[in-house]
Write a protein that holds these residues in place. Structure first.
Motif, PDB file in Angstrom:
ATOM      1  N   ILE A   1     -17.217   6.823   8.200  1.00 26.02           N
ATOM      2  CA  ILE A   1     -16.152   6.180   7.434  1.00 26.02           C
ATOM      3  C   ILE A   1     -16.269   4.675   7.648  1.00 26.02           C
ATOM      4  O   ILE A   1     -16.789   4.239   8.688  1.00 26.02           O
ATOM      5  CB  ILE A   1     -14.758   6.704   7.883  1.00 26.02           C
ATOM      6  N   SER A   2     -15.807   3.869   6.692  1.00 28.16           N
ATOM      7  CA  SER A   2     -15.851   2.414   6.827  1.00 28.16           C
ATOM      8  C   SER A   2     -14.485   1.878   7.248  1.00 28.16           C
ATOM      9  O   SER A   2     -13.441   2.408   6.847  1.00 28.16           O
ATOM     10  CB  SER A   2     -16.277   1.755   5.514  1.00 28.16           C
ATOM     11  N   THR A   3     -14.493   0.818   8.039  1.00 29.69           N
ATOM     12  CA  THR A   3     -13.241   0.180   8.424  1.00 29.69           C
ATOM     13  C   THR A   3     -12.636  -0.565   7.232  1.00 29.69           C
ATOM     14  O   THR A   3     -13.354  -1.029   6.349  1.00 29.69           O
ATOM     15  CB  THR A   3     -13.465  -0.809   9.575  1.00 29.69           C
ATOM     16  N   ASP A   4     -11.300  -0.684   7.233  1.00 27.16           N
ATOM     17  CA  ASP A   4     -10.636  -1.413   6.163  1.00 27.16           C
ATOM     18  C   ASP A   4     -10.571  -2.897   6.514  1.00 27.16           C
ATOM     19  O   ASP A   4     -11.212  -3.360   7.464  1.00 27.16           O
ATOM     20  CB  ASP A   4      -9.241  -0.832   5.889  1.00 27.16           C
ATOM     21  N   MET A   5      -9.782  -3.665   5.769  1.00 27.57           N
ATOM     22  CA  MET A   5      -9.732  -5.109   5.965  1.00 27.57           C
ATOM     23  C   MET A   5      -9.153  -5.498   7.321  1.00 27.57           C
ATOM     24  O   MET A   5      -9.329  -6.623   7.783  1.00 27.57           O
ATOM     25  CB  MET A   5      -8.922  -5.767   4.849  1.00 27.57           C
ATOM     26  N   ASN A   6      -8.461  -4.579   7.987  1.00 24.82           N
ATOM     27  CA  ASN A   6      -7.907  -4.846   9.318  1.00 24.82           C
ATOM     28  C   ASN A   6      -8.760  -4.267  10.435  1.00 24.82           C
ATOM     29  O   ASN A   6      -8.360  -4.290  11.602  1.00 24.82           O
ATOM     30  CB  ASN A   6      -6.485  -4.269   9.414  1.00 24.82           C
ATOM     31  N   GLY A   7      -9.919  -3.721  10.071  1.00 25.26           N
ATOM     32  CA  GLY A   7     -10.783  -3.114  11.069  1.00 25.26           C
ATOM     33  C   GLY A   7     -10.401  -1.693  11.424  1.00 25.26           C
ATOM     34  O   GLY A   7     -10.989  -1.095  12.325  1.00 25.26           O
ATOM     35  N   GLU A   8      -9.419  -1.123  10.721  1.00 23.78           N
ATOM     36  CA  GLU A   8      -8.940   0.212  11.036  1.00 23.78           C
ATOM     37  C   GLU A   8      -9.696   1.282  10.236  1.00 23.78           C
ATOM     38  O   GLU A   8     -10.199   1.015   9.150  1.00 23.78           O
ATOM     39  CB  GLU A   8      -7.444   0.306  10.748  1.00 23.78           C
ATOM     40  N   TYR A   9      -9.732   2.486  10.780  1.00 27.91           N
ATOM     41  CA  TYR A   9     -10.367   3.609  10.100  1.00 27.91           C
ATOM     42  C   TYR A   9      -9.622   4.884  10.464  1.00 27.91           C
ATOM     43  O   TYR A   9      -8.903   4.956  11.469  1.00 27.91           O
ATOM     44  CB  TYR A   9     -11.847   3.733  10.499  1.00 27.91           C
ATOM     45  N   SER A  10      -9.779   5.915   9.647  1.00 28.79           N
ATOM     46  CA  SER A  10      -9.164   7.212   9.937  1.00 28.79           C
ATOM     47  C   SER A  10      -9.955   8.306   9.240  1.00 28.79           C
ATOM     48  O   SER A  10     -10.627   8.065   8.223  1.00 28.79           O
ATOM     49  CB  SER A  10      -7.696   7.243   9.479  1.00 28.79           C
ATOM     50  N   PHE A  11      -9.861   9.493   9.793  1.00 33.83           N
ATOM     51  CA  PHE A  11     -10.510  10.659   9.195  1.00 33.83           C
ATOM     52  C   PHE A  11      -9.833  11.908   9.730  1.00 33.83           C
ATOM     53  O   PHE A  11      -9.076  11.858  10.715  1.00 33.83           O
ATOM     54  CB  PHE A  11     -12.018  10.681   9.497  1.00 33.83           C
ATOM     55  N   GLY A  12     -10.062  13.037   9.105  1.00 27.99           N
ATOM     56  CA  GLY A  12      -9.463  14.284   9.532  1.00 27.99           C
ATOM     57  C   GLY A  12     -10.492  15.390   9.616  1.00 27.99           C
ATOM     58  O   GLY A  12     -11.495  15.386   8.897  1.00 27.99           O
ATOM     59  N   LEU A  13     -10.236  16.347  10.518  1.00 27.53           N
ATOM     60  CA  LEU A  13     -11.138  17.481  10.682  1.00 27.53           C
ATOM     61  C   LEU A  13     -10.322  18.764  10.812  1.00 27.53           C
ATOM     62  O   LEU A  13      -9.297  18.782  11.504  1.00 27.53           O
ATOM     63  CB  LEU A  13     -12.002  17.307  11.941  1.00 27.53           C
ATOM     64  N   PRO A  14     -10.762  19.846  10.177  1.00 28.10           N
ATOM     65  CA  PRO A  14     -10.048  21.118  10.306  1.00 28.10           C
ATOM     66  C   PRO A  14     -10.420  21.838  11.600  1.00 28.10           C
ATOM     67  O   PRO A  14     -11.525  21.688  12.113  1.00 28.10           O
ATOM     68  CB  PRO A  14     -10.548  21.906   9.086  1.00 28.10           C
ATOM     69  N   VAL A  15      -9.488  22.601  12.125  1.00 29.11           N
ATOM     70  CA  VAL A  15      -9.744  23.425  13.307  1.00 29.11           C
ATOM     71  C   VAL A  15     -10.095  24.830  12.832  1.00 29.11           C
ATOM     72  O   VAL A  15      -9.269  25.511  12.229  1.00 29.11           O
ATOM     73  CB  VAL A  15      -8.512  23.467  14.230  1.00 29.11           C
ATOM     74  N   VAL A  16     -11.327  25.260  13.103  1.00 32.69           N
ATOM     75  CA  VAL A  16     -11.791  26.533  12.542  1.00 32.69           C
ATOM     76  C   VAL A  16     -11.893  27.646  13.584  1.00 32.69           C
ATOM     77  O   VAL A  16     -11.968  28.823  13.223  1.00 32.69           O
ATOM     78  CB  VAL A  16     -13.160  26.353  11.841  1.00 32.69           C
ATOM     79  N   GLU A  17     -11.904  27.299  14.876  1.00 33.57           N
ATOM     80  CA  GLU A  17     -11.989  28.330  15.893  1.00 33.57           C
ATOM     81  C   GLU A  17     -11.465  27.791  17.217  1.00 33.57           C
ATOM     82  O   GLU A  17     -11.392  26.588  17.442  1.00 33.57           O
ATOM     83  CB  GLU A  17     -13.423  28.818  16.058  1.00 33.57           C
ATOM     84  N   LYS A  18     -11.106  28.693  18.115  1.00 31.97           N
ATOM     85  CA  LYS A  18     -10.597  28.259  19.404  1.00 31.97           C
ATOM     86  C   LYS A  18     -11.752  27.881  20.332  1.00 31.97           C
ATOM     87  O   LYS A  18     -12.902  28.281  20.116  1.00 31.97           O
ATOM     88  CB  LYS A  18      -9.741  29.345  20.039  1.00 31.97           C
ATOM     89  N   GLY A  19     -11.409  27.106  21.350  1.00 28.57           N
ATOM     90  CA  GLY A  19     -12.411  26.626  22.285  1.00 28.57           C
ATOM     91  C   GLY A  19     -12.199  25.150  22.570  1.00 28.57           C
ATOM     92  O   GLY A  19     -11.141  24.591  22.295  1.00 28.57           O
ATOM     93  N   SER A  20     -13.192  24.517  23.120  1.00 28.99           N
ATOM     94  CA  SER A  20     -13.110  23.111  23.517  1.00 28.99           C
ATOM     95  C   SER A  20     -14.124  22.283  22.744  1.00 28.99           C
ATOM     96  O   SER A  20     -15.301  22.649  22.670  1.00 28.99           O
ATOM     97  CB  SER A  20     -13.353  22.961  25.017  1.00 28.99           C
ATOM     98  N   VAL A  21     -13.650  21.185  22.177  1.00 30.52           N
ATOM     99  CA  VAL A  21     -14.517  20.287  21.420  1.00 30.52           C
ATOM    100  C   VAL A  21     -14.246  18.857  21.879  1.00 30.52           C
ATOM    101  O   VAL A  21     -13.095  18.474  22.092  1.00 30.52           O
ATOM    102  CB  VAL A  21     -14.267  20.397  19.901  1.00 30.52           C
ATOM    103  N   GLN A  22     -15.303  18.093  22.034  1.00 30.32           N
ATOM    104  CA  GLN A  22     -15.154  16.673  22.343  1.00 30.32           C
ATOM    105  C   GLN A  22     -15.603  15.861  21.139  1.00 30.32           C
ATOM    106  O   GLN A  22     -16.499  16.268  20.397  1.00 30.32           O
ATOM    107  CB  GLN A  22     -15.964  16.308  23.589  1.00 30.32           C
ATOM    108  N   ILE A  23     -14.974  14.707  20.962  1.00 31.24           N
ATOM    109  CA  ILE A  23     -15.271  13.874  19.799  1.00 31.24           C
ATOM    110  C   ILE A  23     -15.235  12.412  20.203  1.00 31.24           C
ATOM    111  O   ILE A  23     -14.423  12.004  21.046  1.00 31.24           O
ATOM    112  CB  ILE A  23     -14.282  14.163  18.644  1.00 31.24           C
ATOM    113  N   GLU A  24     -16.121  11.639  19.639  1.00 32.95           N
ATOM    114  CA  GLU A  24     -16.112  10.198  19.845  1.00 32.95           C
ATOM    115  C   GLU A  24     -16.599   9.511  18.573  1.00 32.95           C
ATOM    116  O   GLU A  24     -17.256  10.131  17.727  1.00 32.95           O
ATOM    117  CB  GLU A  24     -17.001   9.785  21.027  1.00 32.95           C
ATOM    118  N   SER A  25     -16.234   8.259  18.431  1.00 39.27           N
ATOM    119  CA  SER A  25     -16.691   7.470  17.292  1.00 39.27           C
ATOM    120  C   SER A  25     -17.614   6.372  17.791  1.00 39.27           C
ATOM    121  O   SER A  25     -17.485   5.888  18.916  1.00 39.27           O
ATOM    122  CB  SER A  25     -15.508   6.881  16.522  1.00 39.27           C
ATOM    123  N   VAL A  26     -18.557   5.973  16.930  1.00 38.28           N
ATOM    124  CA  VAL A  26     -19.607   5.035  17.328  1.00 38.28           C
ATOM    125  C   VAL A  26     -19.817   3.995  16.234  1.00 38.28           C
ATOM    126  O   VAL A  26     -19.886   4.328  15.040  1.00 38.28           O
ATOM    127  CB  VAL A  26     -20.942   5.772  17.579  1.00 38.28           C
TER     128      VAL A  26
END
Length: 230
Positions: free
Chosen positions: A184-209
């Motif tokens: 995703i690209s940052t907006d004019m304020n440097g902010e960004y957002s996105f969404g992800l669905p939860v499809v199964e139970k368990g543990s997931v880690q996430i990071e942005s780069v």
């Protein structure tokens, strides 16, 4: 009367008394990632007592995400100011347009700095403990060393799932396999957002780069751990 077949340049030559609309650059050279600052003035004869917005026409180098034109709000005396982030290197051109009258074109060169500016990247998500079928929303901000948001930069987000029997992120020697989940690209304020669905139970880690570029150094967010129990 202006001939119907007149070109844009011919029209500008006949409607451009440069003393009526002026535009100046603060400096003719900036570092990539810095602001280009322009100042200008509209002659009182053009606006009377209440000046309307000035159109800033922008000729950006290839690869830039800058808009082709923006608006600047003049003060009551006809002066105005406009700032543009030089998101790529090369020659930038600007003109001011007011009621059909153009300023002279000014140019600014954006060049690489000796060292890319340092950046910081944040990431947060909600809900922290989702259920299967929920939709988790993530958001963050890319900033420079002064805390200013950096616009129009691509942020990649990646996921790592814990191996079977390793709920909680495998803190004691387990192996996480990271995979890219989107960008995703940052907006004019440097902010960004996105969404992800939860499809199964368990543990997931996430990071942005942020991979970095000529003007800015790369950076990564903190790693979020999302645990789905049901």
């Amino acid at each position: 009367m202006q001939p119907a077949c007149a070109t844009l340049e011919e029209f500008k030559e006949t409607t451009n008394p440069t003393a009526l609309v002026t535009l100046e650059e603060l400096t003719d050279e900036v570092i990539i990632g810095d602001k280009i600052t322009l100042t200008g003035r509209i002659d009182h004869s053009l606006y009377g007592t209440n000046p309307s917005d000035v159109v800033i026409l922008i000729s950006a180098p290839p690869g830039s995400h800058a808009d082709a034109f923006m608006l600047a709000k003049p003060a009551s005396n006809g002066t105005f100011r406009y700032n543009q982030i030089a998101d790529v290197g090369g020659d930038w051109g600007f003109e001011a347009l007011y009621t059909g009258v153009y300023s002279e074109k000014v140019s600014v060169q954006a060049i690489p700095g000796n060292e890319p500016k340092k950046t910081a990247l944040t990431l947060s998500g909600w809900p922290t403990f989702p259920k299967t079928g929920d939709y988790v929303t993530f958001k963050g901000r890319l900033t420079d060393s002064e805390g200013k948001g950096i616009p129009n930069k691509v942020i990649t987000y990646q996921l790592a799932s814990s191996p079977v029997g390793c709920l909680g992120g495998c803190a004691f020697g387990g192996i996480l396999e990271w995979r890219e989940a989107g960008s995703i690209s940052t907006d004019m304020n440097g902010e960004y957002s996105f969404g992800l669905p939860v499809v199964e139970k368990g543990s997931v880690q996430i990071e942005s780069v942020f991979a970095g570029d000529d003007g800015y150094s790369p950076s990564s967010s903190r790693t979020l751990k999302i645990t789905v129990y049901e």
